[in-house]
Design a protein around this motif. Structure first.
Motif, PDB file in Angstrom:
ATOM      1  N   SER A 171      54.935  81.653 -11.262  1.00  0.00           N
ATOM      2  CA  SER A 171      55.307  82.260 -12.539  1.00  0.00           C
ATOM      3  C   SER A 171      54.186  82.101 -13.569  1.00  0.00           C
ATOM      4  O   SER A 171      53.892  83.031 -14.335  1.00  0.00           O
ATOM      5  CB  SER A 171      56.592  81.606 -13.046  1.00  0.00           C
ATOM      6  N   SER A 172      53.550  80.945 -13.580  1.00  0.00           N
ATOM      7  CA  SER A 172      52.444  80.696 -14.516  1.00  0.00           C
ATOM      8  C   SER A 172      51.260  81.609 -14.236  1.00  0.00           C
ATOM      9  O   SER A 172      50.647  82.161 -15.160  1.00  0.00           O
ATOM     10  CB  SER A 172      52.003  79.230 -14.436  1.00  0.00           C
TER      11      SER A 172
ATOM     12  N   THR B  73      51.642  86.874  -5.124  1.00  0.00           N
ATOM     13  CA  THR B  73      51.012  86.556  -6.402  1.00  0.00           C
ATOM     14  C   THR B  73      49.590  86.040  -6.194  1.00  0.00           C
ATOM     15  O   THR B  73      48.679  86.379  -6.963  1.00  0.00           O
ATOM     16  CB  THR B  73      51.858  85.536  -7.189  1.00  0.00           C
ATOM     17  N   LEU B  74      49.391  85.240  -5.157  1.00  0.00           N
ATOM     18  CA  LEU B  74      48.040  84.739  -4.862  1.00  0.00           C
ATOM     19  C   LEU B  74      47.063  85.872  -4.586  1.00  0.00           C
ATOM     20  O   LEU B  74      45.942  85.877  -5.102  1.00  0.00           O
ATOM     21  CB  LEU B  74      48.069  83.809  -3.646  1.00  0.00           C
TER      22      LEU B  74
ATOM     23  N   ILE C  86      42.425  77.768 -12.348  1.00  0.00           N
ATOM     24  CA  ILE C  86      43.029  76.461 -12.054  1.00  0.00           C
ATOM     25  C   ILE C  86      44.446  76.633 -11.526  1.00  0.00           C
ATOM     26  O   ILE C  86      44.827  76.012 -10.510  1.00  0.00           O
ATOM     27  CB  ILE C  86      43.001  75.566 -13.305  1.00  0.00           C
ATOM     28  N   LEU C  87      45.240  77.457 -12.194  1.00  0.00           N
ATOM     29  CA  LEU C  87      46.618  77.686 -11.749  1.00  0.00           C
ATOM     30  C   LEU C  87      46.664  78.343 -10.371  1.00  0.00           C
ATOM     31  O   LEU C  87      47.497  77.992  -9.527  1.00  0.00           O
ATOM     32  CB  LEU C  87      47.365  78.544 -12.771  1.00  0.00           C
ATOM     33  N   THR C  88      45.764  79.283 -10.147  1.00  0.00           N
ATOM     34  CA  THR C  88      45.712  79.970  -8.856  1.00  0.00           C
ATOM     35  C   THR C  88      45.349  78.993  -7.743  1.00  0.00           C
ATOM     36  O   THR C  88      45.953  79.015  -6.659  1.00  0.00           O
ATOM     37  CB  THR C  88      44.706  81.141  -8.897  1.00  0.00           C
TER      38      THR C  88
ATOM     39  N   SER D 217      52.089  85.073 -15.417  1.00  0.00           N
ATOM     40  CA  SER D 217      52.037  85.137 -16.883  1.00  0.00           C
ATOM     41  C   SER D 217      50.599  85.219 -17.380  1.00  0.00           C
ATOM     42  O   SER D 217      50.302  85.977 -18.304  1.00  0.00           O
ATOM     43  CB  SER D 217      52.715  83.922 -17.501  1.00  0.00           C
ATOM     44  N   TYR D 218      49.715  84.430 -16.795  1.00  0.00           N
ATOM     45  CA  TYR D 218      48.315  84.481 -17.211  1.00  0.00           C
ATOM     46  C   TYR D 218      47.673  85.811 -16.894  1.00  0.00           C
ATOM     47  O   TYR D 218      46.860  86.308 -17.673  1.00  0.00           O
ATOM     48  CB  TYR D 218      47.522  83.324 -16.598  1.00  0.00           C
ATOM     49  N   MET D 219      48.038  86.400 -15.761  1.00  0.00           N
ATOM     50  CA  MET D 219      47.471  87.725 -15.457  1.00  0.00           C
ATOM     51  C   MET D 219      47.928  88.740 -16.489  1.00  0.00           C
ATOM     52  O   MET D 219      47.155  89.606 -16.892  1.00  0.00           O
ATOM     53  CB  MET D 219      47.868  88.167 -14.038  1.00  0.00           C
ATOM     54  N   GLU D 220      49.167  88.641 -16.943  1.00  0.00           N
ATOM     55  CA  GLU D 220      49.662  89.562 -17.981  1.00  0.00           C
ATOM     56  C   GLU D 220      48.972  89.297 -19.314  1.00  0.00           C
ATOM     57  O   GLU D 220      48.648  90.228 -20.046  1.00  0.00           O
ATOM     58  CB  GLU D 220      51.172  89.407 -18.158  1.00  0.00           C
ATOM     59  N   ARG D 221      48.724  88.038 -19.609  1.00  0.00           N
ATOM     60  CA  ARG D 221      48.117  87.642 -20.884  1.00  0.00           C
ATOM     61  C   ARG D 221      46.679  88.121 -21.005  1.00  0.00           C
ATOM     62  O   ARG D 221      46.230  88.501 -22.076  1.00  0.00           O
ATOM     63  CB  ARG D 221      48.179  86.131 -21.015  1.00  0.00           C
ATOM     64  N   ILE D 222      45.941  88.046 -19.901  1.00  0.00           N
ATOM     65  CA  ILE D 222      44.542  88.456 -19.936  1.00  0.00           C
ATOM     66  C   ILE D 222      44.500  89.957 -19.958  1.00  0.00           C
ATOM     67  O   ILE D 222      43.781  90.631 -20.532  1.00  0.00           O
ATOM     68  CB  ILE D 222      43.753  87.903 -18.724  1.00  0.00           C
TER      69      ILE D 222
END
Length: 114
Positions: free
Chosen positions: A105-106, A31-32, A68-70, A109-114
């Protein structure tokens, strides 16, 4: 199976957790890599939509949250697990891997959202 008693919880079954621990770390690292690649290209996208102020503001907000999450996920994957275990025992390790999975997971999710 190897069982070791600790002061902060019941005996810890290392064998059963090893596979899940490895899987959690592999998912986090995968994921990173995806998030860093995604962020790399998102700067180009932000440049391309610079004339649409409303969309750009929303996009930059999501992009910032993803950064930030990354970064937090990156910090969790770089943690010295031996030191963490020595300081916090089994409960600290369990919490560390729960946090790692939460941030993984966060980020996804953000990658999908953007």
């Amino acid at each position: 199976r190897t069982r070791a008693a600790t002061l902060d919880g019941p005996p810890y079954d290392h064998d059963s957790d090893n596979n899940e621990t490895r899987a959690t770390l592999m998912r986090a690292h995968t994921t990173l890599v995806a998030a860093r690649r995604f962020l790399k290209y998102s700067y180009v996208t932000a440049f391309a939509v610079r004339n649409d102020a409303r969309f750009l503001a929303m996009f930059e907000s999501h992009q910032s949250a993803l950064e930030i999450l990354t970064e937090r996920l990156n910090q969790l994957t770089e943690t010295n697990l031996q030191s963490k275990f020595e300081l916090h025992g089994n409960i600290g390790m369990a919490n560390h891997f729960k946090a790692t999975e939460f941030y993984r997971s966060s980020v996804a999710s953000y990658m999908e959202r953007i």
